[in-house]
Design an enzyme around this catalytic site. Sequence first.
Site, PDB file in Angstrom:
ATOM      1  N   CYS A   2       0.838  -1.183   0.000  1.00 42.92           N
ATOM      2  CA  CYS A   2       0.000   0.000   0.000  1.00 42.92           C
ATOM      3  C   CYS A   2       0.888   1.254   0.000  1.00 42.92           C
ATOM      4  CB  CYS A   2      -0.929   0.102   1.202  1.00 42.92           C
ATOM      5  SG  CYS A   2      -2.032  -1.299   1.371  1.00 42.92           S
ATOM      6  N   ARG A  27       3.745  -0.412  -4.863  1.00 41.68           N
ATOM      7  CA  ARG A  27       3.556  -0.900  -3.488  1.00 41.68           C
ATOM      8  C   ARG A  27       2.260  -1.691  -3.324  1.00 41.68           C
ATOM      9  NH1 ARG A  27       6.843   2.067   0.080  1.00 41.68           N
ATOM     10  NH2 ARG A  27       5.526   1.485   1.802  1.00 41.68           N
ATOM     11  N   TRP A  71      -2.819  -2.865  -1.546  1.00 41.59           N
ATOM     12  CA  TRP A  71      -2.499  -4.291  -1.638  1.00 41.59           C
ATOM     13  C   TRP A  71      -3.299  -4.914  -0.499  1.00 41.59           C
ATOM     14  CZ3 TRP A  71      -0.399  -8.188   1.382  1.00 41.59           C
ATOM     15  CH2 TRP A  71       0.077  -9.314   0.706  1.00 41.59           C
ATOM     16  N   ASN A  97      -1.535   2.876   5.711  1.00 40.82           N
ATOM     17  CA  ASN A  97      -0.649   1.778   5.306  1.00 40.82           C
ATOM     18  C   ASN A  97      -0.217   1.092   6.600  1.00 40.82           C
ATOM     19  OD1 ASN A  97       2.826   1.756   4.336  1.00 40.82           O
ATOM     20  ND2 ASN A  97       1.356   0.120   4.181  1.00 40.82           N
ATOM     21  N   GLY A  98      -0.416  -0.230   6.654  1.00 38.30           N
ATOM     22  CA  GLY A  98      -0.063  -0.968   7.860  1.00 38.30           C
ATOM     23  C   GLY A  98      -1.209  -1.884   8.244  1.00 38.30           C
ATOM     24  N   GLU A 452      17.594 -17.207  -7.584  1.00 38.25           N
ATOM     25  CA  GLU A 452      17.102 -15.901  -8.020  1.00 38.25           C
ATOM     26  C   GLU A 452      16.527 -15.996  -9.437  1.00 38.25           C
ATOM     27  OE1 GLU A 452      16.267 -13.265  -6.699  1.00 38.25           O
ATOM     28  OE2 GLU A 452      16.237 -11.795  -8.306  1.00 38.25           O
ATOM     29  N   LYS A 456      12.736 -14.976 -10.335  1.00 34.13           N
ATOM     30  CA  LYS A 456      12.369 -14.018 -11.388  1.00 34.13           C
ATOM     31  C   LYS A 456      11.389 -14.664 -12.351  1.00 34.13           C
ATOM     32  CE  LYS A 456      13.284 -10.829 -10.257  1.00 34.13           C
ATOM     33  NZ  LYS A 456      13.971 -10.761  -9.011  1.00 34.13           N
ATOM     34  N   GLU A 459       7.876 -15.143 -10.638  1.00 28.75           N
ATOM     35  CA  GLU A 459       7.116 -13.958 -10.244  1.00 28.75           C
ATOM     36  C   GLU A 459       6.612 -13.151 -11.433  1.00 28.75           C
ATOM     37  OE1 GLU A 459      10.939 -11.284  -8.684  1.00 28.75           O
ATOM     38  OE2 GLU A 459       8.979 -10.860  -7.844  1.00 28.75           O
ATOM     39  N   HIS A 475      17.977 -36.056  -5.621  1.00 28.52           N
ATOM     40  CA  HIS A 475      17.348 -36.511  -4.374  1.00 28.52           C
ATOM     41  C   HIS A 475      15.856 -36.180  -4.377  1.00 28.52           C
ATOM     42  CE1 HIS A 475      21.252 -37.514  -2.785  1.00 28.52           C
ATOM     43  NE2 HIS A 475      21.683 -36.290  -3.024  1.00 28.52           N
ATOM     44  N   LYS A 574       6.043  -4.500  -4.283  1.00 25.77           N
ATOM     45  CA  LYS A 574       7.488  -4.380  -4.202  1.00 25.77           C
ATOM     46  C   LYS A 574       7.991  -4.228  -2.768  1.00 25.77           C
ATOM     47  CE  LYS A 574      11.248  -2.207  -6.561  1.00 25.77           C
ATOM     48  NZ  LYS A 574      11.635  -3.456  -7.198  1.00 25.77           N
TER      49      LYS A 574
HETATM   50  C1  G6P Z   1       9.093  -8.151  -2.198  1.00 25.09           C
HETATM   51  C2  G6P Z   1       9.628  -7.756  -3.565  1.00 25.09           C
HETATM   52  C3  G6P Z   1      10.921  -8.515  -3.846  1.00 25.09           C
HETATM   53  C4  G6P Z   1      11.927  -8.256  -2.729  1.00 25.09           C
HETATM   54  C5  G6P Z   1      11.352  -8.623  -1.363  1.00 25.09           C
HETATM   55  C6  G6P Z   1      12.256  -8.150  -0.241  1.00 25.09           C
HETATM   56  O1  G6P Z   1       8.646  -9.462  -2.215  1.00 25.09           O
HETATM   57  O2  G6P Z   1       8.672  -8.019  -4.562  1.00 25.09           O
HETATM   58  O3  G6P Z   1      11.463  -8.067  -5.070  1.00 25.09           O
HETATM   59  O4  G6P Z   1      13.066  -9.005  -2.960  1.00 25.09           O
HETATM   60  O5  G6P Z   1      10.095  -7.972  -1.182  1.00 25.09           O
HETATM   61  O6  G6P Z   1      12.312  -6.747  -0.306  1.00 25.09           O
HETATM   62  P1  G6P Z   1      13.463  -5.838   0.230  1.00 25.09           P
HETATM   63  O7  G6P Z   1      12.982  -4.453  -0.034  1.00 25.09           O
HETATM   64  O8  G6P Z   1      13.584  -6.119   1.693  1.00 25.09           O
HETATM   65  O9  G6P Z   1      14.696  -6.158  -0.494  1.00 25.09           O
END
Ligand code: G6P
Length: 579
Positions: A2, A27, A71, A97-98, A452, A456, A459, A475, A574
């Site tokens: 948010c 956000r 969100w 927000n929160g 990673e 990617k 997501e 395994h 994000k």
């Molecule tokens: C969210 C974002 C990711 C990020 C993660 C941790 O899930 O979509 O891209 O890696 O948060 O965020 P930070 O800001 O702590 O790196």
Amino acid sequence: MCGIVGYIGRRDATPVLIQGLKRLEYRGYDSFGIATVGSAIGVYKKTGRISEGEAGAADLHGYAGIGHTRWATHGEPSDTNAHPHTDCEKKIAVVHNGIIENYSELKRQLEGRGHIFRSETDTEVIAHLIEEHYDGDLLAAVNATLPLLKGSYAVLAIAENTQRIVAARDASPLVLGVGDAEIFAASDMTPLLEYTERVIFLEDGDVADITPDRFTVYHEGRVVERPVELIDWCVEDTRKGGFAHYMLKEIYEQPQSFYETIRAGIDDRVRQMVMEAGEITLVACGTSYHTALAFKYMAESLCSIPVRVELGSEFKYFTPPLRGLVIAVSQSGETADTIAALKMAKARNCPTLAITNMQGSTVTRVADETLLMRAGPEIGVAATKSYTAQLAALMQIVNLRCEGAFDDALSHAHLAIGDILLQDVHEAVALCSKADHVFFVGRGPFYPVSMEGALKMKEISYVHAEGYAAGELKHGPFALLTEETPVVAVCTPGPTYGVMASNIKEMKARKAPIIALGVAGDTELAEIVDIFIPIPNTHLLVQVLTASIVLQLLAYHTACALQRDVDKPRNLAKSVTVE
Ligand code: G6P
């Protein structure tokens, strides 16, 4: 999670709020809304993206207003659950927000006293509580409400016939921007870049009373001075600049963001902290967790520092015994789980360091010291340039502990990053975009690189992907290998080359198509795999970067081939400010 924005000043608030929300849309983007105040409060809120619904807000006007992009946490995404929320009489509006943890109890009490609720959100209790305490003094009503709330909040409140915004923060971020007879408020500084470079980062427990030409910050009832800081980002950094997506632009910005982060170096206090550390523990989530894992491999093998890596969300409940330096890695600096872990480390008297891209963010306030990455604003939800900038920061720590042994590799890495951006991945994209499942495998630092790559892929393309240590596939996951399950394997020269090549042959024997990332000129590897993607034959640290970027390109182009919403993948945000 948010984003909130507020404006008071000489302009019409609506376009400022809408533009600000667009900057914060990363956000959360399931619904949005604004409220403006002229003589009365006007509210417009809508499910879906801002660009699709913003026209409906055009009739609202006012000298002040608040906005929210959501969100969903409490109540599904809907027009009614979208913020702002109002009191019974629609004389007060709030955005939040929160999470208000005791909202059910508060709601029951308020309903018992005759308040009528319209939404399923936790936030609406705030509007009704302010209503109960409001007698024309909005600041006093907000001050009377805040002690009743348990949980986390950044809140903006307005009231009819009142030319002020009251802002409050506790465990959720809130920044004020100071213009010329106008003041802005936002969850982070990106909406402010257009109007001012002067910002104030509020602290937990602060309440700000904001009028067009003045703001007063209170903490525990007393007026406090918060320093005005200058932002070094500019508004151009937040534009798409002709690219199809922010993510692609941000992938292409990596030579520069990596270079800038290396160039900024490490200041003396952080240097001393790093040099004195006998052990290092990193806490992080998501992509940042993967950079932390890559650091563990690099630091332990190259300079023999014992490193432990913990997920923020686990650390909090199962805190391990701690010794030595604790580093929180977070691009946003606002991830709730990472912040909680950092606070626990502080409570145990460990020296703490924040590695973040966000000046003034919460981790910078909690940690003893900060190492700021220089990635600039990252708008695409999937982390790309912030990931490599985190690696830049962490590789500098490795380099420092190895007495500058990697100076040369790090100072030239941006050139290899620039070259790899030209790599053609279309054959691999054709394979992945037809698959339901893709495995990513590697050894050593290429194991987190594979994790990673898989993150990617899932997501943004929604293709199910798993990142595995190459030796572990047999395994269990081998049972899933078929001619329709591509495996992306990173296999570069070094101690694990031979065993990786054997693993690849074992996977081939199970008919899995292999996409291999190997060093340019490795014809032996190229011959045994289906698709060979060359990366430059450089230093190990640089290979970690170039391999990661190939995997970013693979995920990006696969997502495009599947026509996904690359910059705003479904269900994600994000900045994850809830636990
Ligand atoms: C969210 C974002 C990711 C990020 C993660 C941790 O899930 O979509 O891209 O890696 O948060 O965020 P930070 O800001 O702590 O790196």
